[in-house]
Motif scaffolding. Structure first.
Motif, mmCIF file in Angstrom:
data_model
loop_
_atom_site.group_PDB
_atom_site.id
_atom_site.type_symbol
_atom_site.label_atom_id
_atom_site.label_comp_id
_atom_site.label_asym_id
_atom_site.label_seq_id
_atom_site.Cartn_x
_atom_site.Cartn_y
_atom_site.Cartn_z
ATOM 1 N N UNK A 14 0.814 -1.214 0.000
ATOM 2 C CA UNK A 14 0.000 0.000 0.000
ATOM 3 C C UNK A 14 0.847 1.264 0.000
ATOM 4 N N UNK A 15 2.118 1.163 0.393
ATOM 5 C CA UNK A 15 3.015 2.310 0.327
ATOM 6 C C UNK A 15 3.357 2.673 -1.117
ATOM 7 N N UNK A 16 3.352 1.665 -1.991
ATOM 8 C CA UNK A 16 3.871 1.863 -3.336
ATOM 9 C C UNK A 16 2.815 1.784 -4.435
ATOM 10 N N UNK A 41 -13.478 1.733 -10.851
ATOM 11 C CA UNK A 41 -12.181 2.319 -11.198
ATOM 12 C C UNK A 41 -12.173 3.055 -12.527
ATOM 13 N N UNK A 42 -13.330 3.184 -13.178
ATOM 14 C CA UNK A 42 -13.403 3.963 -14.417
ATOM 15 C C UNK A 42 -13.214 5.441 -14.110
ATOM 16 N N UNK A 76 -4.327 3.086 -4.262
ATOM 17 C CA UNK A 76 -5.404 2.310 -3.654
ATOM 18 C C UNK A 76 -6.361 1.736 -4.697
ATOM 19 N N UNK A 77 -6.645 2.485 -5.745
ATOM 20 C CA UNK A 77 -7.537 1.972 -6.792
ATOM 21 C C UNK A 77 -6.935 0.763 -7.490
ATOM 22 N N UNK A 127 -6.749 -6.945 -5.561
ATOM 23 C CA UNK A 127 -7.363 -7.691 -4.463
ATOM 24 C C UNK A 127 -8.647 -8.384 -4.888
ATOM 25 N N UNK A 128 -9.431 -7.739 -5.725
ATOM 26 C CA UNK A 128 -10.695 -8.344 -6.134
ATOM 27 C C UNK A 128 -10.490 -9.507 -7.100
ATOM 28 N N UNK A 129 -9.373 -9.543 -7.765
ATOM 29 C CA UNK A 129 -9.084 -10.681 -8.650
ATOM 30 C C UNK A 129 -8.909 -11.975 -7.856
ATOM 31 N N UNK A 130 -8.652 -11.857 -6.565
ATOM 32 C CA UNK A 130 -8.508 -13.049 -5.726
ATOM 33 C C UNK A 130 -9.776 -13.894 -5.723
#
Length: 101
Positions: free
Chosen positions: A48-50, A98-99, A53-54, A60-63
């Motif tokens: 999250x530092x690099x 994310x659009x 967030x989007x 993450x949702x691809x999991x």
């Protein structure tokens, strides 16, 4: 790693000992699954530092999609239209979120 840890936890739950609940949490599948979840959490904090967030949300949702495919392949879970549609709704929701409008 996240999807693999979920597969391990599911496999560990299937091999759980009904007589001794403590041993159910200490079998090799469950222990490894929880260890991977801990490692993933630590890695996510550093990422999250690099990463924006989007972008992180998309990854993450691809999991969900990967975990579903792995469950079908490794655990021989059923392939149902309801599960496929639910997984696709998650992925579509993240794409729409994310659009850039």
């Amino acid at each position: 790693m996240n999807s693999y840890s979920q597969i391990l936890l599911k496999k560990g739950a299937g091999s759980a000992d009904d007589k001794n609940i403590l041993l159910s949490f200490l079998n090799r599948y469950t222990f490894t699954g929880y260890f991977l979840f801990l490692a993933i959490t630590v890695i996510n904090v550093f990422l999250l530092k690099y990463i924006d967030l989007k972008q992180f949300t998309i990854i993450l949702s691809c999991n969900y999609l990967i975990a579903y495919m792995m469950a079908i392949y490794f655990l021989k879970e059923s392939f149902s239209l309801k599960k496929v549609l639910g997984t696709l709704l998650i992925v579509i929701g993240v794409i729409v979120f994310n659009l850039r409008l």
